[in-house]
Design a protein around this motif. Structure first.
Motif, short mmCIF file in Angstrom:
data_model
loop_
_atom_site.label_atom_id
_atom_site.label_comp_id
_atom_site.label_asym_id
_atom_site.label_seq_id
_atom_site.Cartn_x
_atom_site.Cartn_y
_atom_site.Cartn_z
N THR A 72 0.85 -1.19 0.00
CA THR A 72 0.00 0.00 0.00
C THR A 72 0.89 1.24 0.00
O THR A 72 1.97 1.24 0.60
CB THR A 72 -0.94 0.03 1.22
OG1 THR A 72 -0.17 0.01 2.41
CG2 THR A 72 -1.88 -1.15 1.21
N ASP A 87 0.93 5.76 0.06
CA ASP A 87 0.26 7.04 0.24
C ASP A 87 0.90 8.05 -0.71
O ASP A 87 2.11 8.27 -0.67
CB ASP A 87 0.39 7.51 1.69
CG ASP A 87 -0.44 6.67 2.64
OD1 ASP A 87 -1.64 6.93 2.74
OD2 ASP A 87 0.12 5.75 3.25
N TYR A 88 0.06 8.66 -1.53
CA TYR A 88 0.49 9.57 -2.59
C TYR A 88 -0.12 10.94 -2.34
O TYR A 88 -1.31 11.05 -2.02
CB TYR A 88 0.01 9.01 -3.92
CG TYR A 88 0.32 9.84 -5.16
CD1 TYR A 88 1.30 9.42 -6.05
CD2 TYR A 88 -0.39 11.00 -5.46
CE1 TYR A 88 1.58 10.15 -7.21
CE2 TYR A 88 -0.12 11.74 -6.60
CZ TYR A 88 0.86 11.31 -7.47
OH TYR A 88 1.13 12.03 -8.61
N HIS A 123 4.68 7.34 1.86
CA HIS A 123 4.57 6.25 2.83
C HIS A 123 4.32 4.95 2.06
O HIS A 123 3.45 4.91 1.18
CB HIS A 123 3.43 6.50 3.81
CG HIS A 123 3.37 5.50 4.92
ND1 HIS A 123 4.09 5.61 6.09
CD2 HIS A 123 2.67 4.33 5.03
CE1 HIS A 123 3.84 4.58 6.88
NE2 HIS A 123 2.99 3.78 6.25
N LEU A 141 -6.03 11.01 4.17
CA LEU A 141 -4.59 10.79 4.00
C LEU A 141 -3.92 10.56 5.33
O LEU A 141 -4.28 11.18 6.34
CB LEU A 141 -3.95 12.01 3.32
CG LEU A 141 -4.08 12.13 1.80
CD1 LEU A 141 -3.60 13.49 1.35
CD2 LEU A 141 -3.32 11.03 1.10
N ARG A 142 -2.94 9.67 5.32
CA ARG A 142 -2.08 9.52 6.49
C ARG A 142 -1.40 10.86 6.77
O ARG A 142 -1.05 11.60 5.86
CB ARG A 142 -1.02 8.45 6.19
CG ARG A 142 -0.14 8.07 7.37
CD ARG A 142 0.90 7.05 6.91
NE ARG A 142 0.27 5.92 6.26
CZ ARG A 142 -0.18 4.84 6.90
NH1 ARG A 142 -0.07 4.77 8.22
NH2 ARG A 142 -0.74 3.85 6.24
#
Length: 430
Positions: free
Chosen positions: A191, A193-194, A205, A360-361
């Motif tokens: 996975t 994060d973008y 991430h 989002l993270r």
């Protein structure tokens, strides 16, 4: 529109040599994306005819019975359309060549989507895009505009601030970035994060089977896929470590700017001139009546996975899938360090109502946030100038952009570029 009737797809700028790539995507998803009619619209008679006839042969070869109409009439193309895909280049490739060759005279980078070259492309394009949006609002009020026209994020934001909300901006960079990372980390469930703006983005991430491997991936040299239209750098491993994230290839114009400027000066031809040659080669191939599929030469342009991005989005909108696509959308409350009306490039769930940014993270990377804040202010002022012709806004955009900055240099280059593009700038007073 009922499923029995099928969809009407309007392709504005259909003379683009990328259009066969797009049609290839519709052929691929024909079972779940029924198209009743394709409208191939372009103001360039020659290119519209050559490219459109190849697309028709592709459809017939695959025994798709979709009606295909070639037209120069925008209203005819968009009337009652379900989706309007826009891929225009105002001023065509000669204008791109100006964007790439005038700035080096002032010690600035000449590039078609960022810096002062990208600024001028936006200024030419915004009035035309707003006009198209007005016609879509009048003639197909339920249609979505799918915008591939660069600089995609800026153009999408301009159209939204003009008052048209049913627009989603697209780029093939996100899918290429995420796919290349998956190829380099092939094992386990991955996975990512973008986050970013169009052509200014990062994968910040990475998890493998639920374990954070971001730092490990950076140490191992995981990076984004190279693009044919961006000269390579040998500093990508070091730059990734400094950025603390896998970065878009377009960020090399920021991170390795002197090398990029030198490459442009030493190459003898700018990218626009190379594209003009490739385009003529493609048009010659497309003119062969026996050709019924997209040729391999098309991959030498920068549009790898173009059809996958565009057609998947239309598919997910139409089929109300909830699938995740990385697109350019209104920020809303997604990123608290930007304004709600800013357009950002993030992962979104797609349904029949549009694109909805996913949570989002937390972004602890201050480098990413600072670059986004800076370039977003440039984008806001670029949109303002494009909508109003305000030269002060234009200069505000330039002095804040990392690739420009110097007021005197920016002003002199701006004056020459405005003069050279006068025919395409109805919003400015000359």
């Amino acid at each position: 529109m009922s499923e029995k009737q099928g969809l009407k797809i309007a392709i504005i700028g259909s003379g683009s040599t990328y259009t066969p790539e797009l049609i290839d995507g519709f052929i691929r998803l024909r079972e779940t994306l029924p198209v009743r009619q394709f409208m191939f619209m372009d103001i360039d008679d020659r290119k519209r005819t050559i490219v459109g006839e190849l697309c028709i042969r592709m459809l017939r070869e695959e025994k798709m019975d979709s009606e295909a109409i070639l037209t120069a009439d925008l209203d005819e193309a968009v009337r009652d359309a379900d989706y309007v895909i826009i891929q225009i280049r105002v001023g065509k490739l000669p204008a791109r060549i100006l964007d790439e060759t005038i700035p080096p005279k002032y010690g600035l980078l000449g590039q078609e989507t960022t810096g002062i070259g990208g600024f001028m492309k936006a200024q030419r394009t915004i009035p035309v895009m707003c006009h198209i949006a007005d016609r879509v609002r009048e003639l197909a009020p339920e249609a979505f505009i799918i915008n591939f026209t660069n600089p995609s994020g800026i153009i999408t934001e301009a159209v939204m601030k003009h008052g048209f909300k049913r627009i989603i901006g697209l780029c093939n960079v996100p899918i290429n970035m995420t796919a290349s990372v998956r190829e380099q980390i092939p094992d386990g469930e991955l996975t990512m994060d973008y986050v970013g703006l169009n052509h200014l983005s990062w994968i910040y991430h990475i998890e493998q089977d639920g374990r954070d491997i971001t730092e490990e991936a950076i140490r191992q040299g995981v990076k984004s896929e190279r693009m044919n239209n961006i000269p390579p750098s040998d500093l990508d491993r070091e730059i990734t470590a400094v950025a603390g994230a896998v970065y878009s290839p377009y960020l090399e114009y920021f991170y390795d700017r002197e090398h990029k400027k030198k490459h442009n000066l030493d190459s003898g031809k700018c990218r626009g001139e190379e594209c003009m040659e490739i385009e003529e080669q493609l048009l010659a191939l497309y003119s062969e009546k026996t050709l019924c599929r997209k040729p391999e030469l098309l991959n030498k342009r920068g549009g790898h996975r173009y059809s996958e991005v565009a057609v998947n989005l239309v598919h997910d909108l139409y089929n109300n899938t909830g699938n995740v696509n990385i697109v350019n959308v209104r920020n809303g409350d997604t990123l608290d360090f930007l304004e709600p009306d800013d357009v950002i490039e993030v992962a979104c769930a797609i349904d029949r109502d549009g694109a909805h940014p996913l949570p989002l993270r937390k972004i602890d990377n201050t480098h990413i946030k600072t670059m986004m804040e800076t370039v977003k202010e440039y984008e806001r002022q670029t949109v303002n100038a494009g909508l109003t012709g305000d030269r002060t806004a234009a200069l505000r955009a330039m002095v804040v952009h990392p690739l420009m900055g110097d007021y005197t240099t920016s002003q002199k280059c701006l004056d020459e570029m405005l003069s050279a593009n006068q025919a395409y700038l109805p919003q400015y007073k000359f």
